[in-house]
Design a protein around this motif. Structure first.
Motif, PDB file in Angstrom:
ATOM      1  N   LYS A   1       0.603  -1.237   0.238  1.00  0.00           N
ATOM      2  CA  LYS A   1       0.291  -0.447  -0.161  1.00  0.00           C
ATOM      3  C   LYS A   1       0.429   1.189   0.239  1.00  0.00           C
ATOM      4  O   LYS A   1       0.986   2.488  -1.236  1.00  0.00           O
ATOM      5  CB  LYS A   1      -0.768  -0.164   1.423  1.00  0.00           C
TER       6      LYS A   1
ATOM      7  N   HIS B   1       2.774 -10.915  -0.058  1.00  0.00           N
ATOM      8  CA  HIS B   1       2.391  -9.675   0.706  1.00  0.00           C
ATOM      9  C   HIS B   1       0.820  -9.196  -1.188  1.00  0.00           C
ATOM     10  O   HIS B   1       0.454  -8.192  -1.406  1.00  0.00           O
ATOM     11  CB  HIS B   1       3.477  -8.359  -0.413  1.00  0.00           C
ATOM     12  N   GLY B   2       0.498 -10.402  -1.955  1.00  0.00           N
ATOM     13  CA  GLY B   2      -0.837 -10.625  -2.636  1.00  0.00           C
ATOM     14  C   GLY B   2      -0.157  -9.850  -3.690  1.00  0.00           C
ATOM     15  O   GLY B   2       0.499  -9.526  -4.415  1.00  0.00           O
TER      16      GLY B   2
ATOM     17  N   TRP C   1      -1.307  -6.556  -7.081  1.00  0.00           N
ATOM     18  CA  TRP C   1      -2.006  -5.789  -7.274  1.00  0.00           C
ATOM     19  C   TRP C   1      -1.964  -4.628  -8.707  1.00  0.00           C
ATOM     20  O   TRP C   1      -0.994  -5.256  -9.062  1.00  0.00           O
ATOM     21  CB  TRP C   1      -0.879  -4.583  -5.648  1.00  0.00           C
TER      22      TRP C   1
ATOM     23  N   TYR D   1      -4.705   2.389  -8.180  1.00  0.00           N
ATOM     24  CA  TYR D   1      -4.955   1.223  -7.823  1.00  0.00           C
ATOM     25  C   TYR D   1      -5.526  -0.038  -6.716  1.00  0.00           C
ATOM     26  O   TYR D   1      -6.819   0.936  -6.405  1.00  0.00           O
ATOM     27  CB  TYR D   1      -3.489   0.743  -7.169  1.00  0.00           C
ATOM     28  N   THR D   2      -5.398  -1.215  -7.118  1.00  0.00           N
ATOM     29  CA  THR D   2      -6.682  -1.796  -6.262  1.00  0.00           C
ATOM     30  C   THR D   2      -5.647  -3.092  -5.287  1.00  0.00           C
ATOM     31  O   THR D   2      -4.801  -3.645  -6.349  1.00  0.00           O
ATOM     32  CB  THR D   2      -8.215  -2.318  -7.142  1.00  0.00           C
ATOM     33  N   GLU D   3      -6.375  -3.318  -4.619  1.00  0.00           N
ATOM     34  CA  GLU D   3      -5.822  -4.796  -4.081  1.00  0.00           C
ATOM     35  C   GLU D   3      -6.327  -5.648  -4.786  1.00  0.00           C
ATOM     36  O   GLU D   3      -6.819  -6.456  -5.164  1.00  0.00           O
ATOM     37  CB  GLU D   3      -5.288  -5.552  -3.052  1.00  0.00           C
TER      38      GLU D   3
END
Length: 106
Positions: free
Chosen positions: A5, A38-39, A41, A52-54
């Motif tokens: 983020k 950490h996913g 994005w 941005y989006t996750e």
């Protein structure tokens, strides 16, 4: 940078500072940091704006996959992009010229 983020917030700030460059970019750029938990994005460029989006997105222009710390080193100029790609530390899938446009913001 200690989180995706924080990285995305900084990147969006840079795109706003260099708005003349942002206007020529369209599409979704996906960043996969899942190897380091950490996913995934995504940053969407549309009409001169970036947000941005996750989470994963369908049909990104390009997907950049790396461990989060490795990508931060690249982002901060501590890691050469070409050598990172050649050694497999950063993997790029999709439109390579679109991926290279991101270096304008660093």
């Amino acid at each position: 940078m200690d989180s995706p983020k924080a990285l995305m917030d900084d990147f969006i700030r840079k795109t706003e500072e260099k708005a003349e460059l942002t206007s020529s970019i369209n599409g979704v750029y996906q960043y996969d940091f899942s190897a380091s938990d950490h996913g995934v994005w995504s940053i969407t460029f549309e009409n001169g704006k970036a947000a941005y989006t996750e989470g994963e997105t369908q049909n990104p222009v390009v997907t950049i996959k790396a461990k989060f710390d490795t990508f931060v080193d690249f982002y901060q100029g501590k890691l050469n992009a070409m050598s990172a790609v050649m050694t497999g530390k950063i993997k790029i899938k999709g439109n390579m010229s679109a991926a290279m446009k991101m270096q304008q913001f660093l």
